[in-house]
Write an enzyme that holds these catalytic residues in place. Sequence first.
Site: not given
Ligand code: C5J
Length: 240
Positions: A33, A138, A171
């Site tokens: 991400d 995702k 994540c």
């Molecule tokens: C991720 C989030 N990528 N913190 N998403 O950690 O909502």
Amino acid sequence: MTTALQTSASLTLAAEPFAFSFEPARTALVIIDMQRDFIEPGGFGQTLGNDVSLLAAIVPACQAVLAAWRARGGLVVHTREAHRADLSDCPPAKRNRGNPSLRIGDMGAMGRILIAGEPGNQIIEALAPVAGEIVIDKPGKGAFYATGLHELLQQRGISHLIFMGVTTEVCVQTSMREANDRGYDSLLLTDCTESYFPHFKASAVAMVHAQGGIVGWTAGSAGLLQVLANLAHLPDEQRC
Ligand code: C5J
């Protein structure tokens, strides 16, 4: 260095709670991400009230690992937290929780928040995927939930994963736990992951390697770069 060494060698680097060994041909670099929505102002991270500048600090370290991994022909997986435009894969509980300034699907400074295809949902330019790399959209926090990632890795004979990305305790940690339950040995590169909350990062890193590596291993990227520097390219058949 010979091709035989490259295909069958098990590389080892210092890590917590003990040394991490992996065969490059059976290992994927998983980048979680690293999207504009989390790292740049105006995206999902900021709508939740976070200081997004903290996350940008890891980009150079991530770039160095990605460049070294690509130079050895290793498999790269990028993930994006992304929902369909009609939000059919976004549970109302996720969208409605809390009091963000903008909710998932709302129009923000970089397009609709956390929606696939929008400018803010893209991976940052510095780490943008190149042809042949796997990109996983995702709908959840974990990279394995409601995606075909496990099958794609199994088709390629992957047994080990090296993780980078954001955020450490959300994540990244969720994906590592999912990977652990599916039988992968996973390493988290501690200088290539970040949280909006530094103490959460420290706790998440400790949770990964506690209890004899109950989720996996952790290490700085320097050791990985060192062992990769000793390798030439993997054979073509091991590339994605
Ligand atoms: C991720 C989030 N990528 N913190 N998403 O950690 O909502």
